[in-house]
Scaffold this motif. Structure first.
Motif, PDB file in Angstrom:
ATOM      1  N   SER A 162      63.770 -28.277 -27.501  1.00 25.38           N
ATOM      2  CA  SER A 162      62.884 -27.268 -28.118  1.00 25.38           C
ATOM      3  C   SER A 162      63.514 -25.882 -28.107  1.00 25.38           C
ATOM      4  O   SER A 162      63.097 -25.004 -28.859  1.00 25.38           O
ATOM      5  CB  SER A 162      61.553 -27.200 -27.365  1.00 25.38           C
ATOM      6  N   PHE A 215      62.921 -23.815 -25.995  1.00 26.67           N
ATOM      7  CA  PHE A 215      61.797 -22.975 -25.589  1.00 26.67           C
ATOM      8  C   PHE A 215      61.671 -23.095 -24.070  1.00 26.67           C
ATOM      9  O   PHE A 215      61.153 -24.086 -23.549  1.00 26.67           O
ATOM     10  CB  PHE A 215      60.518 -23.457 -26.297  1.00 26.67           C
ATOM     11  N   VAL A 256      60.383 -22.235 -20.424  1.00 26.54           N
ATOM     12  CA  VAL A 256      59.131 -21.772 -19.814  1.00 26.54           C
ATOM     13  C   VAL A 256      59.296 -21.757 -18.298  1.00 26.54           C
ATOM     14  O   VAL A 256      59.967 -22.618 -17.710  1.00 26.54           O
ATOM     15  CB  VAL A 256      57.953 -22.706 -20.192  1.00 26.54           C
ATOM     16  N   VAL A 271      52.534 -17.712 -16.195  1.00 25.25           N
ATOM     17  CA  VAL A 271      53.377 -18.471 -17.130  1.00 25.25           C
ATOM     18  C   VAL A 271      54.158 -17.512 -18.016  1.00 25.25           C
ATOM     19  O   VAL A 271      53.572 -16.566 -18.570  1.00 25.25           O
ATOM     20  CB  VAL A 271      52.522 -19.373 -18.065  1.00 25.25           C
ATOM     21  N   SER A 321      49.714 -20.017 -23.657  1.00 23.11           N
ATOM     22  CA  SER A 321      48.763 -20.369 -22.605  1.00 23.11           C
ATOM     23  C   SER A 321      49.052 -21.816 -22.219  1.00 23.11           C
ATOM     24  O   SER A 321      49.634 -22.566 -23.007  1.00 23.11           O
ATOM     25  CB  SER A 321      47.330 -20.204 -23.106  1.00 23.11           C
TER      26      SER A 321
HETATM   27  N1  THU Z   1      55.725 -25.936 -22.333  1.00 24.67           N
HETATM   28  C1  THU Z   1      55.520 -25.564 -21.036  1.00 24.67           C
HETATM   29  O1  THU Z   1      56.365 -25.802 -20.166  1.00 24.67           O
HETATM   30  N2  THU Z   1      54.373 -24.917 -20.733  1.00 24.67           N
HETATM   31  C2  THU Z   1      53.437 -24.512 -21.637  1.00 24.67           C
HETATM   32  O2  THU Z   1      52.462 -23.876 -21.257  1.00 24.67           O
HETATM   33  C3  THU Z   1      53.593 -24.855 -23.055  1.00 24.67           C
HETATM   34  C4  THU Z   1      54.761 -25.703 -23.389  1.00 24.67           C
HETATM   35  C5  THU Z   1      56.995 -26.574 -22.689  1.00 24.67           C
HETATM   36  C6  THU Z   1      56.938 -28.013 -23.040  1.00 24.67           C
HETATM   37  C7  THU Z   1      58.206 -28.176 -23.863  1.00 24.67           C
HETATM   38  O3  THU Z   1      59.293 -28.385 -22.991  1.00 24.67           O
HETATM   39  C8  THU Z   1      58.386 -26.822 -24.523  1.00 24.67           C
HETATM   40  O4  THU Z   1      57.542 -25.926 -23.806  1.00 24.67           O
HETATM   41  C9  THU Z   1      58.025 -26.784 -25.993  1.00 24.67           C
HETATM   42  O5  THU Z   1      56.776 -27.335 -26.213  1.00 24.67           O
END
Ligand code: THU
Length: 135
Positions: free
Chosen positions: A30, A32, A34, A85, A94
């Motif tokens: 992703s 992304f 977190v 977060v 969120s």
């Molecule tokens: N993800 C999280 O770790 N926490 C959240 O609150 C939302 C989504 C992660 C899951 C996945 O690895 C990536 O973000 C993209 O969805």
């Protein structure tokens, strides 16, 4: 249930722990990253990051990584007071539905700090998850 206050110094510490954990994210699919940190009622902080997998559905969110780590270290009697977060895109994020239910399991009175649609936001877990499931 009324939201217990978390001092701004503690909130800042929780945010810092989440940012630090985000650096360890495994998010090659992703892109992304977190990070999350949980403050327990005993004052301890545990952090976690998202850990993805080539079989996408096996990926674990940062929030659940942090909570499971706290349970593994302290035991199932933990109570979550607050969760922070963060993500590396600076976009609203969120906790997902699954994470809300897991937060509720260990923190029915928890406060969640996250990036909302119009800036930093805090919410009680029952605002994010009304009627959470209990056995
Ligand atoms: N993800 C999280 O770790 N926490 C959240 O609150 C939302 C989504 C992660 C899951 C996945 O690895 C990536 O973000 C993209 O969805």
């Amino acid at each position: 249930m009324p939201t217990k206050t978390v001092s701004s110094a503690t909130e800042a510490k929780l945010l810092q722990a989440a940012k630090q954990a985000m650096k360890h994210a495994h998010a090659p699919y992703s892109q992304f990253r977190v990070g999350a940190a949980v403050l327990l009622t005993n004052g301890k902080i545990f952090s976690g990051c998202n850990v993805e997998n080539a079989s996408y559905g096996l990926s674990n969110c940062a929030e659940r990584t942090a909570i499971f780590s706290a349970v593994a270290e302290v035991g199932p009697g933990i109570e979550i007071r607050a969760v922070s977060v963060v993500n590396d895109h600076g976009v609203p994020c969120s906790p997902c539905g699954a994470c809300r239910q897991v937060i509720f399991e260990f923190g029915p009175n928890a406060t969640i700090f996250f990036q909302g649609a119009s800036g930093p936001k805090q919410a009680h877990i029952t605002e994010l998850l009304p009627e959470g499931f209990r056995l």
